[in-house]
Design a protein around this motif. Structure first.
Motif, PDB file in Angstrom:
ATOM      1  N   SER A   1       0.734  -1.137   0.089  1.00  0.00           N
ATOM      2  CA  SER A   1      -0.001   0.014  -0.105  1.00  0.00           C
ATOM      3  C   SER A   1       0.881   1.275   0.008  1.00  0.00           C
ATOM      4  CB  SER A   1      -0.947   0.062   1.213  1.00  0.00           C
ATOM      5  OG  SER A   1      -1.704  -1.177   1.315  1.00  0.00           O
ATOM      6  N   GLY A   2       1.951   1.017   0.222  1.00  0.00           N
ATOM      7  CA  GLY A   2       3.388   2.284   0.140  1.00  0.00           C
ATOM      8  C   GLY A   2       3.622   2.863   1.372  1.00  0.00           C
ATOM      9  N   HIS A   3       3.301   2.143   2.330  1.00  0.00           N
ATOM     10  CA  HIS A   3       3.867   2.586   3.807  1.00  0.00           C
ATOM     11  C   HIS A   3       5.176   2.402   3.787  1.00  0.00           C
ATOM     12  CE1 HIS A   3       4.302   2.829   8.079  1.00  0.00           C
ATOM     13  NE2 HIS A   3       2.888   3.132   8.330  1.00  0.00           N
ATOM     14  N   ARG A   4       5.900   3.409   4.043  1.00  0.00           N
ATOM     15  CA  ARG A   4       7.421   3.639   4.003  1.00  0.00           C
ATOM     16  C   ARG A   4       7.888   2.757   5.497  1.00  0.00           C
ATOM     17  NH1 ARG A   4       8.885   9.779   2.312  1.00  0.00           N
ATOM     18  NH2 ARG A   4       7.819   9.871   0.339  1.00  0.00           N
ATOM     19  N   GLY A   5       7.305   2.930   6.354  1.00  0.00           N
ATOM     20  CA  GLY A   5       8.154   2.222   7.510  1.00  0.00           C
ATOM     21  C   GLY A   5       8.048   0.738   7.351  1.00  0.00           C
ATOM     22  N   ALA A   6       6.774   0.275   6.740  1.00  0.00           N
ATOM     23  CA  ALA A   6       6.604  -1.146   6.582  1.00  0.00           C
ATOM     24  C   ALA A   6       7.523  -1.661   5.415  1.00  0.00           C
ATOM     25  CB  ALA A   6       5.327  -1.630   5.848  1.00  0.00           C
ATOM     26  N   LYS A   7       7.903  -0.814   4.468  1.00  0.00           N
ATOM     27  CA  LYS A   7       8.852  -1.278   3.502  1.00  0.00           C
ATOM     28  C   LYS A   7      10.132  -1.234   4.158  1.00  0.00           C
ATOM     29  CE  LYS A   7       6.552   0.703  -0.536  1.00  0.00           C
ATOM     30  NZ  LYS A   7       6.679   1.635  -1.756  1.00  0.00           N
ATOM     31  N   ARG A   8      10.700  -0.511   4.993  1.00  0.00           N
ATOM     32  CA  ARG A   8      11.967  -0.556   5.452  1.00  0.00           C
ATOM     33  C   ARG A   8      12.140  -1.643   6.379  1.00  0.00           C
ATOM     34  NH1 ARG A   8      10.875   5.044   6.336  1.00  0.00           N
ATOM     35  NH2 ARG A   8      10.350   4.638   8.635  1.00  0.00           N
ATOM     36  N   ALA A   9      10.878  -2.042   7.089  1.00  0.00           N
ATOM     37  CA  ALA A   9      10.713  -3.202   7.906  1.00  0.00           C
ATOM     38  C   ALA A   9      10.917  -4.427   7.132  1.00  0.00           C
ATOM     39  CB  ALA A   9       9.533  -3.222   8.879  1.00  0.00           C
ATOM     40  N   MET A  10      10.110  -4.582   6.019  1.00  0.00           N
ATOM     41  CA  MET A  10      10.440  -5.678   5.099  1.00  0.00           C
ATOM     42  C   MET A  10      11.621  -5.990   4.633  1.00  0.00           C
ATOM     43  SD  MET A  10       6.877  -6.178   2.700  1.00  0.00           S
ATOM     44  CE  MET A  10       7.726  -7.745   2.042  1.00  0.00           C
ATOM     45  N   SER A  11      12.562  -4.843   4.289  1.00  0.00           N
ATOM     46  CA  SER A  11      13.883  -4.967   3.887  1.00  0.00           C
ATOM     47  C   SER A  11      14.523  -5.532   4.868  1.00  0.00           C
ATOM     48  CB  SER A  11      14.310  -3.599   3.242  1.00  0.00           C
ATOM     49  OG  SER A  11      14.448  -2.742   4.173  1.00  0.00           O
ATOM     50  N   LEU A  12      14.540  -5.048   6.159  1.00  0.00           N
ATOM     51  CA  LEU A  12      15.392  -5.459   7.344  1.00  0.00           C
ATOM     52  C   LEU A  12      15.104  -6.954   7.424  1.00  0.00           C
ATOM     53  CD1 LEU A  12      15.255  -2.474   9.486  1.00  0.00           C
ATOM     54  CD2 LEU A  12      17.328  -3.538   8.402  1.00  0.00           C
ATOM     55  N   LEU A  13      13.751  -7.365   7.753  1.00  0.00           N
ATOM     56  CA  LEU A  13      13.370  -8.529   7.878  1.00  0.00           C
ATOM     57  C   LEU A  13      13.871  -9.747   7.092  1.00  0.00           C
ATOM     58  CD1 LEU A  13      10.048  -7.894   9.546  1.00  0.00           C
ATOM     59  CD2 LEU A  13      11.990  -8.881  10.707  1.00  0.00           C
ATOM     60  N   ALA A  14      14.203  -9.203   5.781  1.00  0.00           N
ATOM     61  CA  ALA A  14      14.448 -10.073   4.683  1.00  0.00           C
ATOM     62  C   ALA A  14      15.659 -10.948   5.030  1.00  0.00           C
ATOM     63  CB  ALA A  14      14.742  -9.337   3.436  1.00  0.00           C
ATOM     64  N   ARG A  15      16.571 -10.469   5.989  1.00  0.00           N
ATOM     65  CA  ARG A  15      17.772 -11.060   6.435  1.00  0.00           C
ATOM     66  C   ARG A  15      17.837 -10.996   7.997  1.00  0.00           C
ATOM     67  NH1 ARG A  15      22.029 -12.619   3.384  1.00  0.00           N
ATOM     68  NH2 ARG A  15      22.715 -13.627   5.453  1.00  0.00           N
ATOM     69  N   PRO A  16      17.076 -11.880   8.760  1.00  0.00           N
ATOM     70  CA  PRO A  16      16.809 -11.582  10.201  1.00  0.00           C
ATOM     71  C   PRO A  16      18.121 -12.102  10.751  1.00  0.00           C
ATOM     72  CG  PRO A  16      15.847 -13.734   9.164  1.00  0.00           C
ATOM     73  CD  PRO A  16      15.980 -12.881   8.027  1.00  0.00           C
ATOM     74  N   ASP A  17      19.135 -12.869  10.053  1.00  0.00           N
ATOM     75  CA  ASP A  17      20.390 -12.894  10.974  1.00  0.00           C
ATOM     76  C   ASP A  17      21.024 -11.806  11.069  1.00  0.00           C
ATOM     77  OD1 ASP A  17      20.544 -12.912   8.117  1.00  0.00           O
ATOM     78  OD2 ASP A  17      22.536 -14.146   7.943  1.00  0.00           O
ATOM     79  N   LYS A  18      20.974 -10.647   9.897  1.00  0.00           N
ATOM     80  CA  LYS A  18      21.770  -9.529   9.989  1.00  0.00           C
ATOM     81  C   LYS A  18      21.001  -8.647  10.907  1.00  0.00           C
ATOM     82  CE  LYS A  18      24.056  -9.835   5.741  1.00  0.00           C
ATOM     83  NZ  LYS A  18      24.434  -9.053   4.206  1.00  0.00           N
ATOM     84  N   LEU A  19      19.838  -8.610  10.723  1.00  0.00           N
ATOM     85  CA  LEU A  19      19.107  -7.623  11.709  1.00  0.00           C
ATOM     86  C   LEU A  19      19.154  -7.907  13.173  1.00  0.00           C
ATOM     87  CD1 LEU A  19      16.760  -5.564  12.473  1.00  0.00           C
ATOM     88  CD2 LEU A  19      15.412  -7.383  11.902  1.00  0.00           C
ATOM     89  N   ILE A  20      19.235  -9.326  13.679  1.00  0.00           N
ATOM     90  CA  ILE A  20      19.121  -9.692  14.989  1.00  0.00           C
ATOM     91  C   ILE A  20      20.912  -9.251  15.267  1.00  0.00           C
ATOM     92  CG2 ILE A  20      19.644 -11.526  16.762  1.00  0.00           C
ATOM     93  CD1 ILE A  20      17.052 -12.705  15.111  1.00  0.00           C
ATOM     94  N   GLY A  21      21.822  -9.595  14.398  1.00  0.00           N
ATOM     95  CA  GLY A  21      23.336  -9.336  14.531  1.00  0.00           C
ATOM     96  C   GLY A  21      23.505  -8.048  15.039  1.00  0.00           C
ATOM     97  N   VAL A  22      22.923  -7.031  14.341  1.00  0.00           N
ATOM     98  CA  VAL A  22      23.190  -5.701  14.443  1.00  0.00           C
ATOM     99  C   VAL A  22      22.471  -5.234  15.779  1.00  0.00           C
ATOM    100  CG1 VAL A  22      21.280  -4.611  13.216  1.00  0.00           C
ATOM    101  CG2 VAL A  22      23.531  -3.242  13.587  1.00  0.00           C
ATOM    102  N   ILE A  23      21.111  -5.508  16.258  1.00  0.00           N
ATOM    103  CA  ILE A  23      20.687  -5.228  17.426  1.00  0.00           C
ATOM    104  C   ILE A  23      21.324  -5.880  18.573  1.00  0.00           C
ATOM    105  CG2 ILE A  23      18.764  -5.549  18.988  1.00  0.00           C
ATOM    106  CD1 ILE A  23      17.116  -5.657  16.066  1.00  0.00           C
ATOM    107  N   LEU A  24      22.043  -7.075  18.556  1.00  0.00           N
ATOM    108  CA  LEU A  24      22.561  -7.467  19.768  1.00  0.00           C
ATOM    109  C   LEU A  24      24.066  -7.193  19.712  1.00  0.00           C
ATOM    110  CD1 LEU A  24      21.615 -11.377  19.569  1.00  0.00           C
ATOM    111  CD2 LEU A  24      20.557  -9.513  20.850  1.00  0.00           C
TER     112      LEU A  24
END
Length: 424
Positions: free
Chosen positions: A44-67
């Motif tokens: 639907s064009g939600h920018r926050g959702a698009k950013r979240a989807m791109s980060l969740l595409a690689r959950p290992d990297k997302l969890i890595g940077v957070i931890l």
């Protein structure tokens, strides 16, 4: 660090606790996002959702940077807390720092932010992506190293990490059924029921919904013209099977509109030969055909009625598009043939008088019962399968948690029975 004023160290410590809370809430909120809702928002064009989807595409990297960020902050906070408390309380300061910092981190940097993030994931996750995306870029080498080592260890214990989105984002039919069932007020009850019925179509076959052979109304070409005319006049159906002597000798399907065209020139024009010239070729359906397949075949063949046959080619009954649609939307029309005798009659005290030939699926649908449907298709068949014979007179029996009293028996079948659902 001993030269830095304690007030400044406490302020720095508070800032580190806030940053730790950010990382903790980010991790929980990102993992708690509804992936299907997220995908819809992104489309639907939600920018926050698009950013979240791109980060969740690689959950290992997302969890890595957070931890990485969270652990760096927590370790730095522990060093500062140890220095401050040692300066204030001497050697006992380390013990005080451990106790106080553990409580502060648990309450303000872990439990509270994670609880809020779990309850409101979108409100936390979408703004957090504004920080996490550039942070992931800045720490890319470290994140790559940590992720590579982590993935290698996962492979050593037999966990495949190459497909990290894959199958987890696809729902099995039973899981989809649970989603629809648990949708609550988001779906109207009627719509929810229709969706559940669509998902349940695979569990039924043509045999479950067909009109049995003994109830089929048709036109016998071996009858006289007067009898055929009477059969047409008394019919409440739009389409009728036409046969010679027996339903197994089907010639075709007659639409009453075509019969009306013949009668327009006078009743004397109604003969077997003229009827045959207006028939539609019969469409045969195996009794074991799943209902979704039947629906597709009806649509492909442009048909609204099929003759159900068994493995020997014997006609077992007929199935219509209306029967199929009623499996999805429920009974949407009145019975075409008004009957003085209903198949299911309530008698009070949770007792119901049921005709022996009544479909078990109709009983379950009408009374919200759970009589077994994986065997015989009628109440008569279910009782006789249990007794392994035709009863000689009235008797009672239990079918699981249903009490059955046989009321009327003919030479061939149980014609009436009283049924009551018992409490378990």
């Amino acid at each position: 660090m001993n030269e830095i004023p304690p007030g400044l160290l406490f302020a720095l410590l508070a800032l580190l606790i806030v940053i730790s809370a950010f990382f903790s809430s980010s991790e929980t909120s990102m993992m708690a996002l509804n992936r299907y809702r997220l995908r819809h928002q992104a489309k639907s064009g939600h920018r926050g959702a698009k950013r979240a989807m791109s980060l969740l595409a690689r959950p290992d990297k997302l969890i890595g940077v957070i931890l990485i960020g969270n652990n760096l902050v927590n370790i730095l906070a522990s060093v500062i807390a140890g220095a401050v408390f040692t300066k204030l309380y001497g050697d006992a300061g380390l013990a005080y720092a451990t106790i106080v910092l553990t409580l502060v981190v648990l309450i303000f940097a872990e439990v509270t932010p994670k609880t809020i993030a779990a309850l409101h994931p979108e409100k936390i996750a979408f703004p957090a992506t504004l920080v996490l995306r550039p942070l992931l870029w800045l720490l890319a080498p470290v994140v790559w190293l940590v992720s590579s080592i982590s993935n290698l260890l996962a492979k050593l214990v037999g966990v495949e990490t190459s497909d990290q989105g894959g199958e987890a984002e696809h729902l099995a039919p039973e899981e989809l059924r649970s989603v629809v069932f648990e949708s609550g007020a988001l779906l109207p009850t009627k719509h929810k029921g229709m969706l559940l019925n669509v998902l349940d179509l695979d569990q039924a076959t043509v045999e479950d919904i067909m009109i049995p052979r003994n109830e089929v109304v048709g036109v016998d070409l071996d009858c006289t013209a007067e009898d055929i005319l009477q059969q047409l006049a008394e019919s409440s159906f739009t389409r009728l099977p036409v046969f010679r002597g027996d339903i197994n000798q089907v010639v075709g399907i007659l639409h009453l509109r075509r019969a009306a065209q013949i009668l327009r020139d006078g009743p004397e024009e109604l003969t077997a030969e003229t009827l045959k010239s207006h028939l539609i070729e019969p469409y045969f359906v195996p009794e074991a055909t799943p209902l979704p397949t039947l629906l597709m075949n009806f649509q492909k063949q442009k048909r609204r009625m099929g003759l159900v046959v068994d493995e020997y080619g014997e006609v077992m009954g007929i199935v219509t598009l209306e029967d199929l649609l009623e499996e999805i939307v429920g009974d949407f029309t009145a019975s075409p043939v008004p009957s003085e005798d209903e198949e299911i009659i309530e008698q009070g005290d949770d007792w119901f008088l049921v005709e022996g030939g009544t479909s078990i699926r109709d009983i379950n649908r009408t009374l919200d019962w759970e009589l077994p449907t994986d065997g015989p298709k009628t109440l008569n068949g279910l009782i006789m399968e249990h007794l392994e014979s035709i009863p000689e007179g009235n008797m009672s029996l239990y079918l699981k948690n249903y009490l059955v009293e046989i009321i009327e028996v003919s030479d061939k079948m149980i014609t009436q029975a009283r049924v009551k659902k018992m409490e378990r």
